[in-house]
Write a protein that holds these residues in place. Sequence first.
Motif, PDB file in Angstrom:
ATOM      1  N   ARG A   1      -4.084   5.248   8.130  1.00  0.00           N
ATOM      2  CA  ARG A   1      -4.807   5.910   6.962  1.00  0.00           C
ATOM      3  C   ARG A   1      -6.301   5.733   7.087  1.00  0.00           C
TER       4      ARG A   1
ATOM      5  N   ASN B   1       0.653  -1.284  -0.014  1.00  0.00           N
ATOM      6  CA  ASN B   1      -0.030   0.084   0.029  1.00  0.00           C
ATOM      7  C   ASN B   1       0.896   1.225  -0.071  1.00  0.00           C
ATOM      8  N   GLU B   2       1.958   1.233   0.475  1.00  0.00           N
ATOM      9  CA  GLU B   2       2.725   2.410   0.911  1.00  0.00           C
ATOM     10  C   GLU B   2       3.441   2.951  -0.598  1.00  0.00           C
TER      11      GLU B   2
ATOM     12  N   SER C   1       0.286   4.526  -2.258  1.00  0.00           N
ATOM     13  CA  SER C   1      -0.124   5.739  -1.589  1.00  0.00           C
ATOM     14  C   SER C   1       0.709   6.951  -1.849  1.00  0.00           C
TER      15      SER C   1
ATOM     16  N   THR D   1      -3.685  10.376  -4.598  1.00  0.00           N
ATOM     17  CA  THR D   1      -3.934  10.274  -2.986  1.00  0.00           C
ATOM     18  C   THR D   1      -4.753  11.756  -2.375  1.00  0.00           C
TER      19      THR D   1
ATOM     20  N   SER E   1      -4.046  10.764   6.677  1.00  0.00           N
ATOM     21  CA  SER E   1      -2.937   9.772   7.019  1.00  0.00           C
ATOM     22  C   SER E   1      -2.151  10.573   8.200  1.00  0.00           C
TER      23      SER E   1
ATOM     24  N   ARG F   1       3.582   7.302  -0.342  1.00  0.00           N
ATOM     25  CA  ARG F   1       4.421   7.436   0.704  1.00  0.00           C
ATOM     26  C   ARG F   1       5.690   6.902   0.622  1.00  0.00           C
TER      27      ARG F   1
ATOM     28  N   ARG G   1      -8.187   6.645  -5.077  1.00  0.00           N
ATOM     29  CA  ARG G   1      -7.342   5.478  -4.597  1.00  0.00           C
ATOM     30  C   ARG G   1      -6.496   4.989  -5.773  1.00  0.00           C
TER      31      ARG G   1
END
Lengths: 252, 252
Positions: free
Chosen positions: B223, A17-18, A21, B37, B177, A23, B42
């Motif tokens: 999140r 997921n990171e 997203s 994001t 987040s 991140r 998504r």
Amino acid sequence: MSEDDRIYTACVLVIGNEILSGRTKDANIGWLAEKLTAAGIRLREARVIADVEDEIVRVVNELRAKYDYVFTTGGIGPTHDDITADCVARAFGVELVEDPEAIRRLLKNYADPKDLNAARRRMARIPVGGIMIDNPVSAAPGFQIGNVYVMAGVPRIMQAMFDGIRGRLKGGKPMLSRTLSVELPEGKMAEGLGALQNRYADLEIGSYPFFRLGKPGSAIVIRGTDKARLDTAIGELAEMMRGLGGNPVEDA
Amino acid sequence: MSEDDRIYTACVLVIGNEILSGRTKDANIGWLAEKLTAAGIRLREARVIADVEDEIVRVVNELRAKYDYVFTTGGIGPTHDDITADCVARAFGVELVEDPEAIRRLLKNYADPKDLNAARRRMARIPVGGIMIDNPVSAAPGFQIGNVYVMAGVPRIMQAMFDGIRGRLKGGKPMLSRTLSVELPEGKMAEGLGALQNRYADLEIGSYPFFRLGKPGSAIVIRGTDKARLDTAIGELAEMMRGLGGNPVEDA
């Protein structure tokens, strides 16, 4: 046909997921792309998917049927979001069992045996029929089952794991590559490049534009497995560039 | 259900041999991941595929049926290896036709009208039913057809194109987040994190290990779309970390 003539294909499957997203910026696809190319293995696809069990199982089964090798990165740590091993075992329809050698390695990695708690023991599980991939950085192993290689997501660990399995991987003829850069916009060379590609259907000619000191330039990459053909095509490319007033320079 | 409650999904499709050979390192997936994001969209998947017509057509059709948005990057230049527009038109079963406005823009971009040769005119083609995506950097447009957004591969151009269409994209509730970092290995927190995730099934809890000055640490990311729930969960997480002797610090 000698074994050398076979083409070996691969897919990199990044699980996490990171990455999706934003991140964390993935660095594994590019690193593996270079290493696989150097090993004579053609990376045909890379995918990034989320930590969703059904999706991982489905995609692992799709990709392992399609490519000679599947390399996964991510999702093999000790926490609840680390579900890659479970998913790969499910994809192969086998049990995931604790490996005594993996337990020994983890124990050696902790100062106190009590630190090997239940969560960390999960990292010692390997699907039945799989074999370990060494982790010289932090002990917790990856594994190979069938044509699927399950590795860590942390680049430093993934790279060490890959270096360890590199010797086991069979590749075909290495893909050779030569690149000429020139201060000409690709639009000026496009016709000539298309004709060159038509004459050399066995080679792959790519055109990548760039700007340098405000001037448009192009890097033309020619790739193939036959050195003589590649060299001849590069010669014709250089001539074509000079004919358009360019001064081609070969990239190291 | 208000429109806000709908979840909008997306996939990024990177098209280009240069990424799969390792020559070029992709920077578009990570950049788009962050922007999507932030826009309440998504990103569920990212794929990198080669410059192979049948494959591109098949994958575009697969992805546009599966996600609300598909963003492609790469393959819309003037050379023979730029086949994305042709493939997307084929995927939609429509003609690819020269757009007069796109031609006007390209003409304005060249000093001499003769520079708009046949190869460069290809960049003015848009599938029937598609609309242009502006290219403020180098004129040659991208396009949108249905839920597919076709953009350049050069990051600077892709980013300018995306900034131009951003206003057209509908998103859902933004994903909020919060991240706590702590000098504790994730294996020590794993049990507590699993329990926290079970209590907050509507939130997504991710654990990302790191090393800082030789000491293992973890960044825990929570999140979700409900601010109150997120804040409560972060409070419980901080308490759990302190209970294990850690000193959690919130990342900016």
